[in-house]
Design a protein around this motif. Sequence first.
Motif, short mmCIF file in Angstrom:
data_model
loop_
_atom_site.label_atom_id
_atom_site.label_comp_id
_atom_site.label_asym_id
_atom_site.label_seq_id
_atom_site.Cartn_x
_atom_site.Cartn_y
_atom_site.Cartn_z
N ARG A 101 47.23 41.95 28.39
CA ARG A 101 47.20 42.17 29.84
C ARG A 101 48.39 41.57 30.56
O ARG A 101 48.59 41.82 31.75
CB ARG A 101 45.88 41.65 30.40
CG ARG A 101 44.72 42.55 29.98
CD ARG A 101 43.37 41.96 30.20
NE ARG A 101 43.05 41.73 31.59
CZ ARG A 101 41.87 41.27 32.00
NH1 ARG A 101 40.92 41.00 31.11
NH2 ARG A 101 41.63 41.09 33.28
N THR A 102 49.20 40.79 29.86
CA THR A 102 50.45 40.32 30.47
C THR A 102 51.54 41.37 30.38
O THR A 102 52.58 41.23 31.02
CB THR A 102 50.93 39.03 29.80
OG1 THR A 102 51.29 39.31 28.43
CG2 THR A 102 49.86 37.96 29.82
N ALA A 103 51.32 42.43 29.59
CA ALA A 103 52.34 43.46 29.40
C ALA A 103 52.07 44.72 30.20
O ALA A 103 52.86 45.66 30.17
CB ALA A 103 52.45 43.81 27.91
N ILE A 104 50.94 44.79 30.90
CA ILE A 104 50.59 45.96 31.71
C ILE A 104 50.19 45.49 33.10
O ILE A 104 50.01 44.29 33.34
CB ILE A 104 49.44 46.77 31.09
CG1 ILE A 104 48.16 45.92 31.01
CG2 ILE A 104 49.82 47.29 29.70
CD1 ILE A 104 46.93 46.68 30.58
N THR A 105 50.06 46.44 34.01
CA THR A 105 49.57 46.14 35.36
C THR A 105 48.15 46.67 35.49
O THR A 105 47.94 47.89 35.44
CB THR A 105 50.47 46.77 36.43
OG1 THR A 105 51.80 46.25 36.29
CG2 THR A 105 49.95 46.46 37.82
N CYS A 106 47.20 45.77 35.59
CA CYS A 106 45.81 46.19 35.81
C CYS A 106 45.14 45.18 36.73
O CYS A 106 45.50 43.99 36.73
CB CYS A 106 45.04 46.36 34.51
SG CYS A 106 44.62 44.83 33.65
N ALA A 208 46.26 36.13 29.29
CA ALA A 208 47.15 35.38 30.17
C ALA A 208 48.31 34.83 29.35
O ALA A 208 48.34 34.94 28.12
CB ALA A 208 46.40 34.24 30.86
N ALA A 209 49.27 34.21 30.05
CA ALA A 209 50.48 33.74 29.39
C ALA A 209 50.23 32.57 28.45
O ALA A 209 50.99 32.34 27.52
CB ALA A 209 51.53 33.35 30.43
N SER A 210 49.17 31.79 28.70
CA SER A 210 48.82 30.69 27.80
C SER A 210 47.31 30.52 27.81
O SER A 210 46.61 31.00 28.71
CB SER A 210 49.52 29.39 28.21
OG SER A 210 48.95 28.86 29.40
N ASP A 211 46.81 29.80 26.81
CA ASP A 211 45.37 29.66 26.66
C ASP A 211 44.74 28.91 27.83
O ASP A 211 43.64 29.24 28.27
CB ASP A 211 45.05 28.92 25.35
CG ASP A 211 45.39 29.75 24.12
OD1 ASP A 211 45.54 30.98 24.27
OD2 ASP A 211 45.52 29.17 23.03
N VAL A 212 45.43 27.89 28.34
CA VAL A 212 44.82 27.12 29.42
C VAL A 212 44.71 27.95 30.69
O VAL A 212 43.74 27.82 31.45
CB VAL A 212 45.60 25.80 29.66
CG1 VAL A 212 46.94 26.05 30.33
CG2 VAL A 212 44.77 24.83 30.48
N VAL A 213 45.66 28.85 30.94
CA VAL A 213 45.58 29.71 32.12
C VAL A 213 44.40 30.68 31.98
O VAL A 213 43.62 30.88 32.92
CB VAL A 213 46.89 30.47 32.32
CG1 VAL A 213 46.75 31.51 33.43
CG2 VAL A 213 48.02 29.50 32.67
N ALA A 214 44.24 31.27 30.80
CA ALA A 214 43.10 32.16 30.57
C ALA A 214 41.79 31.41 30.72
O ALA A 214 40.82 31.92 31.30
CB ALA A 214 43.20 32.79 29.18
#
Length: 399
Positions: A101-106, A208-214
């Motif tokens: 989902r970091t590579a697309i816009t949704c 997400a870009a990193s595990d903690v952000v997700a």
Amino acid sequence: SPRYVAGPRLSDVAGLSSTEGDPVPRVYGRAKLGGTLIWATRPLEVANTAVERAAAPSKGGGGQKTVRTSYAYFANLAVGLCEGEIALVRRIWADGTELDRTAITCRVHVGAATQAPDPLIVAKEGADAPAYRGLAYVVFEGLPLADYGNRIPQFAFEVVRPVNGVAPLVRAVNLIPGASEFGLDPTGVTVDLGLGRTQGANRFQLQAASDVVASLDALQALCPNLARVAVVVAWFGDDLRAGQCTVAPRVEIGAKATVGDTWRVAGLDRAQARSVSTAPDGTPAYGGTPSDAGLARLVAELARRGLAVVLYPFVMMDVAVGNALPDPYRPGALGQAAYPWRGRITCDPAPDLPGSPDGTAAAEAQVLAYFTGAEGYRRQALHYADLAAGWAAVGTPLA
């Protein structure tokens, strides 16, 4: 004259269907849903033209020129999921493969009674665009279709909708693990394995870009009244005898090249810090101490989310299996219990045992050594107090 070659073109895009009268599912807990197409535009066609020239013959003149045109297609669509209000969509699959989902816009609309229309639908349909209030749905904007044979793929969505219970009552949490070199860093970090190979150090999901952000995204979606986070940060003790125990930051392994951040804690770099012990299976027994720079970025991220931050310095005991340390609980015996609880740190011998200095100046000296030695617990506390003061000076105070 040039030769013109055109690739295949589409007059329409096949794939996901929409059926009038389909029931709207209702989800409790977690469920995997296929969804129903509720809105779409015509596919966006992008032409890419390249000019090729054949090799020139041996005598005079140039080779024939070929103009090739290929076409790529992108879809704008909305997929209805279920009755709202949901907490989040955790994962999305397209034709059985999870989407990054970091590579697309949704965009996920949770189905609130007051939700606004999606901006893409408004841009295409005007001010009267539907908001689909009460319906959870996902909008894909400019989704590339090349990987799916230039058709809309079959989607599946992992939908989470908590039932009424404890989640809305949660106001504060501890954020762990406190032993992870880059696990608390909101910025992606990779390990350079050499020969062009890399491995993620803190990203093992595709949301997400990193595990903690997700994790924070999911946490705030599930616990909407969360207000405070205690960030656990571990250093390592190495002996149950208070007078002999040192407390210091450690790394997982001594040799590791990373991209995105370089491990450094309390002025020590990877080469200067000790490594954690090795478990019987040959892997590090713990993750390393979180990098100072990554910790600073985490505190800033938590503040950006409106969460108060408490820093929780923590001691983990790295006493390996098969050690030969004198055991304060068994005077004269060698080999302390492996990976004990930090609360087992004591005077030597331990209280209530013959020869114990408990209650004497000798015990006081042992405890004082644990706190104020060159590698004592006081150093850990003061290090994070200094970091907190620096964060406050730039506008990110702790709670």
